[in-house]
Design a protein around this motif. Structure first.
Motif, PDB file in Angstrom:
ATOM      1  N   MET A   1       3.300  29.876   1.605  1.00 52.01           N
ATOM      2  CA  MET A   1       3.039  29.418   0.262  1.00 52.01           C
ATOM      3  C   MET A   1       2.848  27.898   0.302  1.00 52.01           C
ATOM      4  SD  MET A   1       5.402  30.293  -3.006  1.00 52.01           S
ATOM      5  CE  MET A   1       4.499  30.782  -4.417  1.00 52.01           C
ATOM      6  N   ILE A   2       1.992  27.396  -0.571  1.00 53.66           N
ATOM      7  CA  ILE A   2       1.708  25.960  -0.640  1.00 53.66           C
ATOM      8  C   ILE A   2       2.465  25.357  -1.818  1.00 53.66           C
ATOM      9  CG2 ILE A   2      -0.098  24.225  -1.018  1.00 53.66           C
ATOM     10  CD1 ILE A   2      -0.377  25.548   1.675  1.00 53.66           C
ATOM     11  N   PHE A   3       3.040  24.179  -1.587  1.00 58.72           N
ATOM     12  CA  PHE A   3       3.813  23.477  -2.613  1.00 58.72           C
ATOM     13  C   PHE A   3       3.310  22.044  -2.753  1.00 58.72           C
ATOM     14  CE2 PHE A   3       6.538  26.744  -0.896  1.00 58.72           C
ATOM     15  CZ  PHE A   3       7.041  27.337  -2.043  1.00 58.72           C
ATOM     16  N   VAL A   4       3.437  21.509  -3.953  1.00 58.03           N
ATOM     17  CA  VAL A   4       3.093  20.121  -4.227  1.00 58.03           C
ATOM     18  C   VAL A   4       4.182  19.537  -5.125  1.00 58.03           C
ATOM     19  CG1 VAL A   4       1.622  20.684  -6.234  1.00 58.03           C
ATOM     20  CG2 VAL A   4       1.229  18.561  -4.966  1.00 58.03           C
ATOM     21  N   ASP A   5       4.560  18.296  -4.861  1.00 56.61           N
ATOM     22  CA  ASP A   5       5.536  17.650  -5.743  1.00 56.61           C
ATOM     23  C   ASP A   5       4.801  16.753  -6.740  1.00 56.61           C
ATOM     24  OD1 ASP A   5       4.916  15.439  -4.139  1.00 56.61           O
ATOM     25  OD2 ASP A   5       6.943  15.164  -3.390  1.00 56.61           O
ATOM     26  N   GLN A   6       5.551  16.088  -7.575  1.00 54.52           N
ATOM     27  CA  GLN A   6       4.940  15.204  -8.570  1.00 54.52           C
ATOM     28  C   GLN A   6       4.398  13.944  -7.885  1.00 54.52           C
ATOM     29  OE1 GLN A   6       8.168  16.325  -8.836  1.00 54.52           O
ATOM     30  NE2 GLN A   6       7.900  17.861 -10.427  1.00 54.52           N
ATOM     31  N   ALA A   7       3.368  13.394  -8.458  1.00 52.43           N
ATOM     32  CA  ALA A   7       2.755  12.179  -7.913  1.00 52.43           C
ATOM     33  C   ALA A   7       3.577  10.969  -8.352  1.00 52.43           C
ATOM     34  CB  ALA A   7       1.311  12.066  -8.373  1.00 52.43           C
ATOM     35  N   ILE A   8       4.654  10.698  -7.621  1.00 47.19           N
ATOM     36  CA  ILE A   8       5.564   9.602  -7.970  1.00 47.19           C
ATOM     37  C   ILE A   8       5.642   8.535  -6.880  1.00 47.19           C
ATOM     38  CG2 ILE A   8       6.984  11.032  -9.486  1.00 47.19           C
ATOM     39  CD1 ILE A   8       9.027  11.236  -7.173  1.00 47.19           C
ATOM     40  N   TRP A   9       4.913   8.759  -5.784  1.00 46.81           N
ATOM     41  CA  TRP A   9       5.027   7.870  -4.629  1.00 46.81           C
ATOM     42  C   TRP A   9       3.924   6.822  -4.676  1.00 46.81           C
ATOM     43  CZ3 TRP A   9       9.567   9.138  -2.919  1.00 46.81           C
ATOM     44  CH2 TRP A   9       9.997  10.450  -3.091  1.00 46.81           C
ATOM     45  N   PRO A  10       4.272   5.544  -4.923  1.00 46.69           N
ATOM     46  CA  PRO A  10       3.244   4.499  -5.051  1.00 46.69           C
ATOM     47  C   PRO A  10       2.680   4.058  -3.702  1.00 46.69           C
ATOM     48  CG  PRO A  10       5.427   3.545  -5.339  1.00 46.69           C
ATOM     49  CD  PRO A  10       5.619   5.028  -5.180  1.00 46.69           C
ATOM     50  N   ALA A  11       1.359   3.891  -3.681  1.00 49.41           N
ATOM     51  CA  ALA A  11       0.675   3.345  -2.502  1.00 49.41           C
ATOM     52  C   ALA A  11      -0.763   3.041  -2.891  1.00 49.41           C
ATOM     53  CB  ALA A  11       0.702   4.341  -1.349  1.00 49.41           C
ATOM     54  N   HIS A  12      -1.294   1.952  -2.383  1.00 44.44           N
ATOM     55  CA  HIS A  12      -2.706   1.595  -2.571  1.00 44.44           C
ATOM     56  C   HIS A  12      -3.101   1.520  -4.051  1.00 44.44           C
ATOM     57  CE1 HIS A  12      -2.879   2.361   1.707  1.00 44.44           C
ATOM     58  NE2 HIS A  12      -2.427   3.581   1.497  1.00 44.44           N
ATOM     59  N   GLY A  13      -2.184   1.070  -4.893  1.00 47.76           N
ATOM     60  CA  GLY A  13      -2.491   0.886  -6.296  1.00 47.76           C
ATOM     61  C   GLY A  13      -2.537   2.156  -7.126  1.00 47.76           C
ATOM     62  N   ARG A  14      -2.022   3.253  -6.587  1.00 47.23           N
ATOM     63  CA  ARG A  14      -1.980   4.514  -7.324  1.00 47.23           C
ATOM     64  C   ARG A  14      -0.748   5.302  -6.931  1.00 47.23           C
ATOM     65  NH1 ARG A  14      -7.368   7.396  -5.151  1.00 47.23           N
ATOM     66  NH2 ARG A  14      -7.124   8.381  -7.155  1.00 47.23           N
ATOM     67  N   ARG A  15      -0.602   6.487  -7.441  1.00 51.45           N
ATOM     68  CA  ARG A  15       0.548   7.344  -7.126  1.00 51.45           C
ATOM     69  C   ARG A  15       0.072   8.557  -6.330  1.00 51.45           C
ATOM     70  NH1 ARG A  15       5.384   5.072  -8.722  1.00 51.45           N
ATOM     71  NH2 ARG A  15       4.985   3.685 -10.463  1.00 51.45           N
ATOM     72  N   PHE A  16       0.933   8.977  -5.406  1.00 45.92           N
ATOM     73  CA  PHE A  16       0.604  10.109  -4.547  1.00 45.92           C
ATOM     74  C   PHE A  16       1.675  11.179  -4.642  1.00 45.92           C
ATOM     75  CE2 PHE A  16      -2.056   6.856  -2.916  1.00 45.92           C
ATOM     76  CZ  PHE A  16      -3.141   7.487  -2.336  1.00 45.92           C
ATOM     77  N   ALA A  17       1.248  12.420  -4.381  1.00 45.30           N
ATOM     78  CA  ALA A  17       2.139  13.570  -4.264  1.00 45.30           C
ATOM     79  C   ALA A  17       2.083  14.045  -2.812  1.00 45.30           C
ATOM     80  CB  ALA A  17       1.676  14.686  -5.201  1.00 45.30           C
ATOM     81  N   HIS A  18       2.968  14.966  -2.465  1.00 44.72           N
ATOM     82  CA  HIS A  18       2.977  15.564  -1.136  1.00 44.72           C
ATOM     83  C   HIS A  18       2.598  17.032  -1.241  1.00 44.72           C
ATOM     84  CE1 HIS A  18       6.080  12.271  -0.487  1.00 44.72           C
ATOM     85  NE2 HIS A  18       5.013  11.917   0.193  1.00 44.72           N
ATOM     86  N   LEU A  19       1.832  17.502  -0.280  1.00 44.02           N
ATOM     87  CA  LEU A  19       1.390  18.884  -0.220  1.00 44.02           C
ATOM     88  C   LEU A  19       1.911  19.483   1.078  1.00 44.02           C
ATOM     89  CD1 LEU A  19      -0.683  20.821  -1.764  1.00 44.02           C
ATOM     90  CD2 LEU A  19      -2.300  20.138   0.018  1.00 44.02           C
ATOM     91  N   ILE A  20       2.616  20.612   0.988  1.00 52.60           N
ATOM     92  CA  ILE A  20       3.187  21.245   2.183  1.00 52.60           C
ATOM     93  C   ILE A  20       2.948  22.751   2.164  1.00 52.60           C
ATOM     94  CG2 ILE A  20       5.035  19.525   2.339  1.00 52.60           C
ATOM     95  CD1 ILE A  20       6.841  22.195   1.578  1.00 52.60           C
ATOM     96  N   SER A  21       3.189  23.367   3.306  1.00 50.50           N
ATOM     97  CA  SER A  21       3.243  24.822   3.424  1.00 50.50           C
ATOM     98  C   SER A  21       4.632  25.192   3.931  1.00 50.50           C
ATOM     99  CB  SER A  21       2.208  25.323   4.435  1.00 50.50           C
ATOM    100  OG  SER A  21       2.443  26.683   4.761  1.00 50.50           O
ATOM    101  N   ASP A  22       5.147  26.329   3.479  1.00 54.47           N
ATOM    102  CA  ASP A  22       6.403  26.816   4.044  1.00 54.47           C
ATOM    103  C   ASP A  22       6.139  27.944   5.044  1.00 54.47           C
ATOM    104  OD1 ASP A  22       5.777  28.956   2.414  1.00 54.47           O
ATOM    105  OD2 ASP A  22       7.741  29.069   1.449  1.00 54.47           O
ATOM    106  N   ALA A  23       4.850  28.154   5.369  1.00 56.71           N
ATOM    107  CA  ALA A  23       4.497  29.227   6.294  1.00 56.71           C
ATOM    108  C   ALA A  23       3.961  28.703   7.631  1.00 56.71           C
ATOM    109  CB  ALA A  23       3.465  30.154   5.657  1.00 56.71           C
ATOM    110  N   SER A  24       2.965  27.799   7.560  1.00 57.41           N
ATOM    111  CA  SER A  24       2.367  27.306   8.803  1.00 57.41           C
ATOM    112  C   SER A  24       1.513  26.074   8.534  1.00 57.41           C
ATOM    113  CB  SER A  24       1.488  28.386   9.449  1.00 57.41           C
ATOM    114  OG  SER A  24       0.330  28.620   8.674  1.00 57.41           O
ATOM    115  N   TYR A  25       1.285  25.313   9.594  1.00 58.11           N
ATOM    116  CA  TYR A  25       0.363  24.187   9.485  1.00 58.11           C
ATOM    117  C   TYR A  25      -1.062  24.692   9.291  1.00 58.11           C
ATOM    118  CZ  TYR A  25       4.206  21.299  11.046  1.00 58.11           C
ATOM    119  OH  TYR A  25       5.419  20.670  11.139  1.00 58.11           O
ATOM    120  N   GLU A  26      -1.369  25.844   9.876  1.00 56.47           N
ATOM    121  CA  GLU A  26      -2.700  26.430   9.710  1.00 56.47           C
ATOM    122  C   GLU A  26      -2.983  26.686   8.223  1.00 56.47           C
ATOM    123  OE1 GLU A  26      -4.648  30.681  10.686  1.00 56.47           O
ATOM    124  OE2 GLU A  26      -3.953  29.566  12.454  1.00 56.47           O
ATOM    125  N   GLU A  27      -2.026  27.289   7.531  1.00 57.81           N
ATOM    126  CA  GLU A  27      -2.190  27.529   6.100  1.00 57.81           C
ATOM    127  C   GLU A  27      -2.386  26.210   5.352  1.00 57.81           C
ATOM    128  OE1 GLU A  27       0.115  29.963   2.612  1.00 57.81           O
ATOM    129  OE2 GLU A  27       1.324  28.478   3.725  1.00 57.81           O
TER     130      GLU A  27
END
Length: 98
Positions: A1-27
């Motif tokens: 399954m793919i998950f994303v958190d809120q875009a709260i991480w500042p960098a390069h003048g904007r906010r970023f979120a993180h995208l992960i899988s709990d199954a595999s890097y391939e997914e």
């Protein structure tokens, strides 16, 4: 399954979120490619995605979780890759890439 958190991480003048899988890097890589994320957005075990892309990730099937839950799921999956930092004053390990 793919998950994303809120875009709260500042960098390069904007906010970023993180995208992960709990199954595999391939997914994870396949999902990121469908979104059009560049390879440079991948960092050890997750993708950094700009705030403007979060809605697209959710529309494509990512589940929104908070940052703590995202890390908990990544650790539980066994896919967490922690950045190893040398101890101050330690000799560099010649067997590890730079």
């Amino acid at each position: 399954m793919i998950f994303v958190d809120q875009a709260i991480w500042p960098a390069h003048g904007r906010r970023f979120a993180h995208l992960i899988s709990d199954a595999s890097y391939e997914e994870l890589h396949e999902f990121a490619a469908r979104l059009g994320l560049p390879e440079r957005a991948f960092h050890r075990d997750h993708y950094d995605i700009p705030d403007a892309w979060v809605d697209d990730a959710v529309a494509a099937g990512a589940t929104v979780v908070d940052a703590r839950e995202l890390v908990r799921r990544l650790r539980a999956s066994g896919l967490r890759r922690v950045k190893v930092r040398p101890r101050p004053g330690a000799e560099p390990d010649p067997t590890r890439p730079g």
